[in-house]
Structures are given as structure tokens and as C-alpha cells.
Write an enzyme that holds these catalytic residues in place. Structure first.
Site, PDB file in Angstrom:
ATOM      1  N   ALA A  29     -19.590  12.812  14.791  1.00  4.03           N
ATOM      2  CA  ALA A  29     -19.732  11.499  15.410  1.00  4.03           C
ATOM      3  C   ALA A  29     -20.632  10.646  14.525  1.00  4.03           C
ATOM      4  CB  ALA A  29     -20.330  11.638  16.810  1.00  4.03           C
ATOM      5  N   VAL A  34     -25.709   9.230   6.588  1.00  6.90           N
ATOM      6  CA  VAL A  34     -25.897  10.679   6.715  1.00  6.90           C
ATOM      7  C   VAL A  34     -24.568  11.375   7.028  1.00  6.90           C
ATOM      8  CG1 VAL A  34     -27.114  12.518   7.941  1.00  6.90           C
ATOM      9  CG2 VAL A  34     -28.303  10.377   7.413  1.00  6.90           C
ATOM     10  N   GLU A 149     -32.766  19.848  13.121  1.00  7.84           N
ATOM     11  CA  GLU A 149     -33.591  19.855  11.906  1.00  7.84           C
ATOM     12  C   GLU A 149     -33.621  18.486  11.235  1.00  7.84           C
ATOM     13  OE1 GLU A 149     -35.452  22.770  10.369  1.00  7.84           O
ATOM     14  OE2 GLU A 149     -36.248  20.806   9.881  1.00  7.84           O
ATOM     15  N   GLU A 210     -33.487  -0.876   6.694  1.00  4.84           N
ATOM     16  CA  GLU A 210     -32.300  -1.446   7.327  1.00  4.84           C
ATOM     17  C   GLU A 210     -32.406  -2.980   7.360  1.00  4.84           C
ATOM     18  OE1 GLU A 210     -30.101   0.615   9.401  1.00  4.84           O
ATOM     19  OE2 GLU A 210     -31.218   2.487   9.373  1.00  4.84           O
ATOM     20  N   ASP A 221     -40.252   4.842  14.755  1.00  4.09           N
ATOM     21  CA  ASP A 221     -39.442   5.939  14.212  1.00  4.09           C
ATOM     22  C   ASP A 221     -40.331   7.143  13.895  1.00  4.09           C
ATOM     23  OD1 ASP A 221     -36.847   6.933  12.760  1.00  4.09           O
ATOM     24  OD2 ASP A 221     -38.465   7.195  11.311  1.00  4.09           O
ATOM     25  N   LYS A 225     -40.668  11.022  15.785  1.00  4.06           N
ATOM     26  CA  LYS A 225     -40.730  12.307  15.073  1.00  4.06           C
ATOM     27  C   LYS A 225     -42.007  13.060  15.444  1.00  4.06           C
ATOM     28  CE  LYS A 225     -38.138  10.330  11.189  1.00  4.06           C
ATOM     29  NZ  LYS A 225     -38.322   9.554   9.930  1.00  4.06           N
TER      30      LYS A 225
END
Lengths: 455, 455
Positions: A29, A34, A149, A210, A221, A225
Site C-alpha cells: 500500500a 519508500v 522497524e 516535503e 515526526d 518516533k
């Protein structure tokens, strides 16, 4: 395969000789940066992955928002659709890779996948930080794993380090530079003296930021994490309201000047640590970091995570924190674990002989730069005689020093040469000849020189 | 447990709520430095390990060479014997941890364990480098795994990184500082100007070098580790005769001086790399490394491994390479994988809620040093007024700069303060009060300062 005359593990260990890999069909998807990397690299290293996992991981279906958009990779058109339910409906698909981002459609997709008993691999840090508790509860209920990961620190396998490598440790603290966009901007402000606006523009032009950079430059962001790392480390879900988050957009170039004068640089640092009462703080904010500390030297789009465990002490994990290839390396690692678990019930651990891409090189054929120090007679013509022996074997001299301050009065002196790339066998031959020269005293001292170019 | 109404995986995911851990009995061969660490740390973090793996890992029997010798840890005498066959004969023991070193008794023990279908965990790099091919072949035949994270780079989970984290990558090169003894000696020669003999003596006094240091200083300990890393990376066993090995014992202090003048330092560097034809070189030798490279700054007994994968790019893994606690962290990680695989068939991967040792800290209670930059009126008394507001909230000033070169002619100037440890809530309160002072112009710029002390 299940009728093989040995146990699963024994089969795994015998794999290379007897390999009849099972195909694992996956649904992808998202075919952005990436996603395209996963598609491309799964194919590029297919032979290796089959050997190492015993599974042939095949993308069967890809969903994208806009079918007509041009892509980095060529995917057969009949594999592509825009309806995510197509991945759920395909009974052959056992693993779904969620790389569409956001917390709405991605959430629906992951929930549907888990309910359909499909393994989930995701790189979506916002989704896990905001809705991880619900999603892992659903995964429990459905008996299906979620691998993630790629959600933290791109190609650095930091999730696995915390889950497995340091599993016996209580984590005392984590200090991380875990947003490549912000680190690129701060590095350029610090090193090139750019303003925030100019550094951001440059990052956008180079593809490190971006078009809408808000999620990165706001610090969120990295905070997402940090929430994931902290929750894994401390075994409870960190509520977002307990996280202190500040972005990089208010940093003035003057602050870099003052910081430097005080012996610091500025990094967007995520800090996770427990005090002596077990109270855990999680914060992501611009932070003055001592110039002498290794974290100060993490530049550009690189990431680094410094983990302090109660048994292992300080460990640092450093690598590319973003980008198509590094992040796809982590997605592929998760896919390999998912596939091996589906096929064999466990991942192989041991030595997998395959010899796919290498064989031993004879020692004398290895090529390197060399350092050579000789003690020689302090008389004319010595360098010429030494250089002649080197030249006979095509070994060039790149620099020479004959330091006056180290000369002594005994009629001898040091001669230090840096040699160009040479085969070890040739260097040994030259050394034998040089040793035999009457102007050379004692045993030559020589060492490899590692230029670390291209590595 | 096998009658639980859900799949193995679902059980794993539900573990924390329903935990009835199974005991895994282990036999520990060797109670030296690392063995004692394993015994001690397994006990210290038992609660955490049970939660994270679903297994209670218990040392049932310990074998040592000399029963009468005093030990770092207290082990009940009836658990200890000097006959390694006792570990094999005990049917309850499912995992044998081999920490006796050497390649003779250790080889016999590992072979016997595998034949008895007992999982093996070892930290013995010499054994694997010299006889790994036979041992893994026997493990295949017996269908039992061998785990060996502790064999390379102490607490750094580099084996797992190569086997799993970077599983999708072809390894282009590895550069490692993987012998703590040699790195300690070279660091002291470089930084304190000690001779080799003096640095070795100091290392022995501090416990970084053995009474007989030959295996370390000859380069062979690092070479054994390089053979293991290379064999894992390239999928074939590297023959020892194809490895170029030199020790640190011939390095003269003069070489450090010349190296520094040329922009290098000297490290015992292990290099593994394939050329464009797939020919793999493996070498461990004293090497000139550029001072500007991160590997040059790996000091003392620390280890670092720089891995270049074709997808992930450059990654660096850094941590303590030797010592009781770091190495036992790796043994315990292997034991957790062995135990989880024995109990559940696979290791848990996901989020394990336990909340054993932490809960969230309110953001305003977090304590840190701070940097504060104010634009203020260029008039007397300003610092006193700012300091008063800070002092009211018990916030101390550790240093102050008011740089003349940044003053302008508009009647205002910069005031930069470094603040001692303060609660965020107090800093916010002080900032509100400072903002309201009529001598303060514009918005204060403030940031956390990370001292990285004690981490």
C-alpha cells in the site's frame, strides 16, 4: 516441504542445499519514495533474500492513490489499483505493507488487515504513536503481528535492538537525532551560516524536506518516533500530552553563534529517560549539545540513537535516517521476519552458507595504501635507492617526510613515506629489497593506511 | 499452556495479561568474568526478562574448572561441579551456555550438547572461527541452533544486525575496531605517549588485558571475530589462511607521532570487503585511520563496527566491546531468543506492555539546564532585574555573555545566560515574568542544554 524428513529448524539450517522456497505474496500500500524502494530492492536482492529466509517474497498487488501518476519503478499495470480493500480481499496475500502514511486510511487498512489475519508491516510512526495502543490490542485479539522497524530512524535497526539485542536491559536513557529533515536544516544553518528559511528551501530542493514540511519542522515526526522508542523501552504507552515538543522553525542564526562560543551546537534532540523514581520524560526539542560529544558530529540527513542500558552501558547506533533505500532496507528486514515466521514458524539464526556474491581473495593480492618508516643513513641518494625498489614494483610514493626534529647525531635519520595503492605481495617484495640496502638500518616499520574512501 | 484457546502468536501477544511463564533450565559452563555477569544479571532483571520473553530462565547447574576458587557471584555449592558432562546428563537442561573459551573442551562440550538436542549459546570466537563450519554442520544434522551474539563486539548486537536487521543487503564492506584490549593500548600510546610495554602493563592492571595477552595483542582475537563477521556477510566460511593478521606489539611510539603529523591515528582495524569481482579480503592489522573519521575517535575499550550495505548505506554500531556486563547483555539476549523459541516456537515481536519500571513524568516537572538569549535595553540594571525573576524561582545562572561585537546602535543589546538545572514549569514562569519587563525587547530565545552527564 512439511514432509521433509527433519525438523523445521534442521530444514532451515539445511536450506541452502535443499532450497525449495515457498512464495509469500505481499500487498504493497503506497508506491511513493519508500514503497518504490521496497519494490525495487526486493527484486534486486531476491536471490540473497531467498537464501537467507527460505521464502520468496513477491509483491502481488500495489495500491496507490492516483493510478495515473508517474512512478520511480515500473510495476505491471494489472497489479496496481487505487482501492485498498483489494489487498484485503486477495486471499493469497499474507502480508500487507502499509506505506501510505497518515492516520485515517492507514488505520482502516491496518485494522482490516489484522482482522483478515494478514501480517502487517508498517513504517507509519504517526499511526503507531497516536493509535498504537488500539492497534496492538487488535493485533493481540487477532493473533497477527505488526512489524515496524521502518517507523523509526530509517535504515538503523533500532526497534530490533530494543526488542531483542538489549532485551535483558532496563533502559536508563535514550538520546536520539531521529529526524533527517531537521538535522539537515540545522547542519546547514550551523556549517554554512544559512538562515532557517534558506536552509529549509535548500532541503526541499534536495528532496530532504516535503513541500509541506510542517510535520518534520514542528518536531512532531521526531516526537512520534520518540513515543515509539519510549513505549517499547518502558512497557507502557506514552500519552502524547506528556511529551514536550518544539520545532526548529524558531531558531535564529544568532543562537548558533552563541552556542558555538559556549562550546555547543544545536540539534533537534529527542530525549527519553527515567529519573530515580521511575518517572519517564519524553521530549523532542532544539537542544544545545556539547561540540565534543559524538552526537554533535551527526550531520546532514544522518540519524543516531544513543541508548544507555543498565547492563550494556552506552551504545550508539548511527546511519541514514531517511530516504528510499535505507528505509526500504528496514521494511525488507521486517518482511523477511514476517515471511520466515509464516513459512517456518521462526526466523533462522545461525550461519546460512550461500556464497552468492563472494569468495576469498588471496592475501597478497589485496590492495591498499601503505605507510613506511625507515631508519636510514643520513647521506645523499638514500631516497633514490628506496624509491627505485618501490618503482620496480610499480609502487608510487604519495608523500614523504624526513623530519629534522627527529634526527639524531649518530649519522642516521628517519624517512617516512606514504605509498599509493599497492598489492600486499608487491609491498612485501619491495620491503625485502629495501631491507637489503646497506643504507637502511634496522627493521622497517610499515602499516596499512585506510582512506575509508567509497565505504 | 498448549491448550490455551488461541494460537501461539496470540498467546505471545497476550502474554503480559495472562503470564504463566514456563521455566527454561540452563547449564552454565564457565563462571569467569562473563559467566558471573550472566548469572548476576539474569537474576537482577528476572522480572523484566519474564515479561519480555514469557520464559523464566534459570541457571540449574554451573561447571567450573576449579571448584575451590573464589568467585564474583555466590552460587549455591550443590549447583556447581567440575565435570562438563553433568550439563549434558541433566535432562531438564535445555540450553547450554559455553563460556569456558579455548577450542578443545569447549568443542567437545558444544558437540555433546548439540547431539543431546540442547540449544547452544556461546561467546567463543576462537571456537567458531576455527571450527564453525563443523559445528554448524553438526547443528544442522541435530536440528538444534547455536547462538553467538557475545562472540563479537561484546554488548553490540552486531550478529543480529547482520543476520536480521540488514538481511536484505549485500554487504559491501565492514570496518571494525573489535578488540578492546588493543584499542585501550593504542589509545594510551596515542593520547598519553606511553610506550607499548607501559600501555600493556597499565591495561593488565586495569583488567583490560589478560596475564597472557598473546591472543589479543597478536591480532588473532580480532581476526577470529572478523572471520565470523565475514562468513556471515558473504555466506561462506573464510579460511584462516586467507586472513592477514598483524598484532599491535611492534608499533613504536614514533609511528604515532608521524601518523599524527600526516593527519592520522593508528587503530587495530579489521577490514572485510569484496572487490568488484566478488573477491573478499579479510584483514586485521594496525592501520593508519584519518583523524577526521569517526573510527579515529573510538577510544579505550570501546568497539565500533562500520557496515556498508548495498541498500542501507553506511551504518555504525558503537558500544562497550568487552567486560562482564556488556558481554553478558549479549549472552542474555541469545538466551531470551533461545527460551522464547523453545517455549513458543518464535520470539515475540511487537509491543510488550509491562510498566515494570516507569510511568510518565509531567512535562513541567522535567529538569534540565537551559540557554536563554534576550534582546534587552542597553542600560544599567537589566541583568539584575532578569536575575531577580530567575532567582525567585530558584533558577541559578551558571554563565553569562554579553558580546560587544553583536551590539548594535539602536540602544539594545543581546544578553545570553546559561541556567543551572531548573524545572520546565519554573522556566516557563520565569520567562513570562521576564517577557513582561520593560527592559526586555521582543521574544526571548531559549533552549534546553544537554550536558549528557551520567548517560
Amino acid at each position: 516441504m512439511t514432509s521433509a524428513p527433519f525438523s523445521i529448524l534442521s530444514f532451515l539450517l539445511l536450506m541452502p542445499a535443499t532450497i525449495t522456497s515457498r512464495t509469500i505474496h505481499i500487498g504493497l500500500a503506497g508506491l511513493g519514495n519508500v514503497g518504490a524502494g521496497v519494490y525495487k530492492n526486493l527484486d534486486a536482492n531476491r536471490d540473497l533474500i531467498v537464501q537467507r529466509t527460505g521464502a520468496d517474497i513477491r509483491v502481488k498487488r500495489v495500491i496507490v492513490r492516483d493510478i495515473s501518476r508517474a512512478r520511480d519503478v515500473e510495476v505491471p499495470p494489472d497489479m496496481v489499483s487505487s482501492r485498498w480493500q483489494d489487498l484485503i480481499d486477495d486471499a493469497e496475500i499474507e502480508v500487507i505493507v502499509e506505506l501510505i502514511g497518515g492516520t485515517t486510511t492507514a488505520y482502516d487498512l491496518v485494522c482490516a488487515a489484522l482482522r483478515a489475519k494478514k501480517t502487517v508491516v508498517t513504517g507509519n510512526k504517526a499511526l503507531l504513536a497516536e493509535r498504537g495502543q488500539e492497534l496492538f490490542a487488535l493485533a493481540e485479539k487477532c493473533g497477527v503481528p505488526i512489524y515496524f522497524e521502518a517507523a523509526v530512524a530509517g535504515g538503523i535497526p533500532i526497534i530490533q535492538v530494543l526488542q531483542e539485542g538489549l532485551v535483558g536491559n532496563r533502559i536508563l536513557s535514550i538520546h536520539g537525532i531521529i529526524n533527517g529533515t531537521c538535522n539537515y536544516i540545522l547542519t546547514r544553518m550551523s556549517q554554512a551560516g544559512l538562515s532557517y528559511a534558506d536552509a529549509l528551501r535548500e532541503a526541499q530542493e534536495k528532496g530532504y524536506a516535503e513541500a509541506d514540511p510542517t510535520l518534520d519542522v514542528s518536531g512532531w515526526d521526531a516526537a512520534h518516533k520518540a513515543i515509539i522508542l519510549a513505549s517499547l523501552s518502558y512497557g507502557f504507552w506514552i500519552p502524547q500530552e506528556c511529551v514536550h515538543v518544539e520545532g526548529v522553525d524558531k531558531i535564529d542564526i544568532a543562537d548558533f553563534k552563541f552556542a558555538k562560543r559556549l562550546g555547543y551546537t544545536i540539534k533537534l534532540l529527542s530525549v527519553i529517560r527515567a529519573d530515580e523514581k521511575g518517572l519517564v520524560e519524553v521530549r523532542t526539542q532544539p537542544t544545545l549539545v556539547p561540540l565534543s560529544h559524538v552526537l554533535a558530529s551527526v550531520s546532514g540527513s544522518f540519524n543516531a540513537v544513543l541508548v544507555n542500558g543498565d547492563i550494556v552501558g552506552e551504545s550508539l547506533f548511527y546511519g541514514r535516517g531517511a530516504g528510499q533505500d535505507p528505509t526500504s532496507s528496514s521494511v525488507i528486514s521486517d518482511l523477511c521476519e514476517a515471511a520466515a515466521t509464516l513459512v517456518y514458524g521462526a526466523r533462522h539464526s545461525g550461519f546460512v552458507p550461500h556464497g552468492l556474491y563472494g569468495k576469498s581473495k588471496p592475501v597478497d593480492d589485496t590492495v591498499s595504501h601503505y605507510y613506511l618508516r625507515l631508519t636510514v643513513a643520513d647521506e645523499p641518494g638514500v631516497l633514490a635507492r628506496v624509491a627505485t625498489e618501490l618503482g620496480r614494483r610499480s609502487i608510487g610514493i604519495s608523500s614523504m617526510i624526513q623530519p629534522e626534529d627527529l634526527e639524531d647525531t649518530s649519522g642516521q635519520t628517519s624517512l617516512v613515506l606514504m605509498l599509493h595503492d599497492a598489492k600486499l605481495g608487491d609491498v612485501k617484495g619491495a620491503l625485502d629489497a629495501i631491507r637489503a640496502l646497506d643504507c637502511v638500518r634496522g627493521e622497517p616499520s610499515w602499516m596499512r593506511v585506510e582512506t575509508l574512501q567509497g565505504s
